[in-house]
Scaffold this motif. Sequence first.
Motif, PDB file in Angstrom:
ATOM      1  N   ASP A  73       0.843  -1.193   0.000  1.00  0.00           N
ATOM      2  CA  ASP A  73       0.000   0.000   0.000  1.00  0.00           C
ATOM      3  C   ASP A  73       0.885   1.253   0.000  1.00  0.00           C
ATOM      4  O   ASP A  73       1.309   1.726   1.050  1.00  0.00           O
ATOM      5  N   PHE A  74       1.147   1.773  -1.187  1.00  0.00           N
ATOM      6  CA  PHE A  74       2.029   2.938  -1.318  1.00  0.00           C
ATOM      7  C   PHE A  74       1.470   4.153  -0.586  1.00  0.00           C
ATOM      8  O   PHE A  74       2.229   4.939  -0.012  1.00  0.00           O
ATOM      9  N   GLY A  75       0.157   4.308  -0.583  1.00  0.00           N
ATOM     10  CA  GLY A  75      -0.463   5.463   0.059  1.00  0.00           C
ATOM     11  C   GLY A  75      -0.129   5.570   1.536  1.00  0.00           C
ATOM     12  O   GLY A  75       0.092   6.669   2.058  1.00  0.00           O
ATOM     13  N   VAL A  76      -0.078   4.444   2.233  1.00  0.00           N
ATOM     14  CA  VAL A  76       0.264   4.447   3.657  1.00  0.00           C
ATOM     15  C   VAL A  76       1.681   4.957   3.858  1.00  0.00           C
ATOM     16  O   VAL A  76       1.940   5.812   4.716  1.00  0.00           O
ATOM     17  N   ILE A  77       2.606   4.466   3.062  1.00  0.00           N
ATOM     18  CA  ILE A  77       4.010   4.869   3.190  1.00  0.00           C
ATOM     19  C   ILE A  77       4.188   6.336   2.804  1.00  0.00           C
ATOM     20  O   ILE A  77       4.914   7.081   3.461  1.00  0.00           O
ATOM     21  N   GLU A  78       3.503   6.755   1.771  1.00  0.00           N
ATOM     22  CA  GLU A  78       3.590   8.153   1.338  1.00  0.00           C
ATOM     23  C   GLU A  78       3.060   9.095   2.426  1.00  0.00           C
ATOM     24  O   GLU A  78       3.667  10.135   2.702  1.00  0.00           O
ATOM     25  N   ASN A  79       1.965   8.715   3.076  1.00  0.00           N
ATOM     26  CA  ASN A  79       1.422   9.539   4.161  1.00  0.00           C
ATOM     27  C   ASN A  79       2.375   9.609   5.342  1.00  0.00           C
ATOM     28  O   ASN A  79       2.573  10.682   5.916  1.00  0.00           O
ATOM     29  N   LEU A  80       2.976   8.482   5.711  1.00  0.00           N
ATOM     30  CA  LEU A  80       3.960   8.490   6.796  1.00  0.00           C
ATOM     31  C   LEU A  80       5.146   9.385   6.453  1.00  0.00           C
ATOM     32  O   LEU A  80       5.642  10.132   7.304  1.00  0.00           O
ATOM     33  N   HIS A  81       5.607   9.303   5.214  1.00  0.00           N
ATOM     34  CA  HIS A  81       6.723  10.128   4.753  1.00  0.00           C
ATOM     35  C   HIS A  81       6.396  11.604   4.961  1.00  0.00           C
ATOM     36  O   HIS A  81       7.193  12.362   5.527  1.00  0.00           O
ATOM     37  N   ASP A  82       5.214  12.011   4.521  1.00  0.00           N
ATOM     38  CA  ASP A  82       4.813  13.413   4.666  1.00  0.00           C
ATOM     39  C   ASP A  82       4.666  13.815   6.137  1.00  0.00           C
ATOM     40  O   ASP A  82       5.120  14.883   6.539  1.00  0.00           O
ATOM     41  N   GLN A  83       4.048  12.951   6.932  1.00  0.00           N
ATOM     42  CA  GLN A  83       3.856  13.262   8.352  1.00  0.00           C
ATOM     43  C   GLN A  83       5.188  13.418   9.077  1.00  0.00           C
ATOM     44  O   GLN A  83       5.402  14.386   9.805  1.00  0.00           O
ATOM     45  N   TYR A  84       6.069  12.441   8.898  1.00  0.00           N
ATOM     46  CA  TYR A  84       7.346  12.466   9.611  1.00  0.00           C
ATOM     47  C   TYR A  84       8.219  13.628   9.151  1.00  0.00           C
ATOM     48  O   TYR A  84       8.877  14.275   9.949  1.00  0.00           O
ATOM     49  N   GLN A  85       8.229  13.873   7.852  1.00  0.00           N
ATOM     50  CA  GLN A  85       9.101  14.905   7.314  1.00  0.00           C
ATOM     51  C   GLN A  85       8.672  16.306   7.768  1.00  0.00           C
ATOM     52  O   GLN A  85       9.515  17.175   7.963  1.00  0.00           O
ATOM     53  N   HIS A  86       7.374  16.509   7.955  1.00  0.00           N
ATOM     54  CA  HIS A  86       6.883  17.840   8.315  1.00  0.00           C
ATOM     55  C   HIS A  86       6.594  18.000   9.809  1.00  0.00           C
ATOM     56  O   HIS A  86       6.154  19.062  10.231  1.00  0.00           O
ATOM     57  N   ASP A  87       6.843  16.982  10.603  1.00  0.00           N
ATOM     58  CA  ASP A  87       6.609  17.045  12.040  1.00  0.00           C
ATOM     59  C   ASP A  87       7.878  17.556  12.730  1.00  0.00           C
ATOM     60  O   ASP A  87       8.893  16.859  12.750  1.00  0.00           O
ATOM     61  N   PRO A  88       7.845  18.755  13.302  1.00  0.00           N
ATOM     62  CA  PRO A  88       9.059  19.300  13.925  1.00  0.00           C
ATOM     63  C   PRO A  88       9.500  18.529  15.162  1.00  0.00           C
ATOM     64  O   PRO A  88      10.644  18.663  15.589  1.00  0.00           O
ATOM     65  N   THR A  89       8.633  17.678  15.730  1.00  0.00           N
ATOM     66  CA  THR A  89       9.016  16.910  16.909  1.00  0.00           C
ATOM     67  C   THR A  89       9.573  15.533  16.567  1.00  0.00           C
ATOM     68  O   THR A  89      10.110  14.861  17.447  1.00  0.00           O
ATOM     69  N   HIS A  90       9.453  15.112  15.307  1.00  0.00           N
ATOM     70  CA  HIS A  90       9.986  13.802  14.916  1.00  0.00           C
ATOM     71  C   HIS A  90      11.506  13.906  14.815  1.00  0.00           C
ATOM     72  O   HIS A  90      12.028  14.780  14.125  1.00  0.00           O
ATOM     73  N   PRO A  91      12.237  13.024  15.501  1.00  0.00           N
ATOM     74  CA  PRO A  91      13.705  13.163  15.559  1.00  0.00           C
ATOM     75  C   PRO A  91      14.444  12.686  14.318  1.00  0.00           C
ATOM     76  O   PRO A  91      15.662  12.737  14.274  1.00  0.00           O
ATOM     77  N   GLY A  92      13.746  12.237  13.287  1.00  0.00           N
ATOM     78  CA  GLY A  92      14.406  11.655  12.125  1.00  0.00           C
ATOM     79  C   GLY A  92      14.871  12.671  11.098  1.00  0.00           C
ATOM     80  O   GLY A  92      14.504  13.844  11.125  1.00  0.00           O
ATOM     81  N   HIS A  93      15.685  12.175  10.166  1.00  0.00           N
ATOM     82  CA  HIS A  93      16.155  12.964   9.023  1.00  0.00           C
ATOM     83  C   HIS A  93      16.455  11.999   7.874  1.00  0.00           C
ATOM     84  O   HIS A  93      16.472  10.795   8.053  1.00  0.00           O
ATOM     85  N   ASP A  94      16.668  12.540   6.690  1.00  0.00           N
ATOM     86  CA  ASP A  94      16.965  11.754   5.484  1.00  0.00           C
ATOM     87  C   ASP A  94      15.897  10.690   5.228  1.00  0.00           C
ATOM     88  O   ASP A  94      16.178   9.494   5.129  1.00  0.00           O
ATOM     89  N   TYR A  95      14.658  11.106   5.084  1.00  0.00           N
ATOM     90  CA  TYR A  95      13.542  10.200   4.821  1.00  0.00           C
ATOM     91  C   TYR A  95      13.585   9.735   3.374  1.00  0.00           C
ATOM     92  O   TYR A  95      13.850  10.518   2.475  1.00  0.00           O
ATOM     93  N   ALA A  96      13.319   8.456   3.162  1.00  0.00           N
ATOM     94  CA  ALA A  96      13.300   7.913   1.799  1.00  0.00           C
ATOM     95  C   ALA A  96      12.301   6.759   1.726  1.00  0.00           C
ATOM     96  O   ALA A  96      12.171   5.981   2.667  1.00  0.00           O
ATOM     97  N   ILE A  97      11.606   6.686   0.606  1.00  0.00           N
ATOM     98  CA  ILE A  97      10.721   5.561   0.347  1.00  0.00           C
ATOM     99  C   ILE A  97      11.503   4.550  -0.483  1.00  0.00           C
ATOM    100  O   ILE A  97      12.032   4.884  -1.544  1.00  0.00           O
TER     101      ILE A  97
END
Length: 76
Positions: free
Chosen positions: A40-64
């Motif tokens: 389900d690409f849509g689920v992964i794409e939504n997570l990518h957008d959420q994590y990348q734009h969430d200032p509290t998420h500690p991650g970086h260098d997001y990739a699908i």
Amino acid sequence: METLANTTEERTDAEPTADTEYRLRWYVADLPHYTGWTDDFGVIENLHDQYQHDPTHPGHDYAIERREAVRGGGQR
């Protein structure tokens, strides 16, 4: 009632099928983190957008990432 299924192309266990699967990868410091693989690409794409734009998420260098998963034939 008419069905949309094409009954002339039945798969058997001897006929493998290829499906594309996706997962999200990101880093926290130098450690990679991954979601599970899903088709389900849509689920992964939504997570990518959420994590990348969430200032509290500690991650970086997001990739699908994607892969072709070959499965035995038959009905899924």
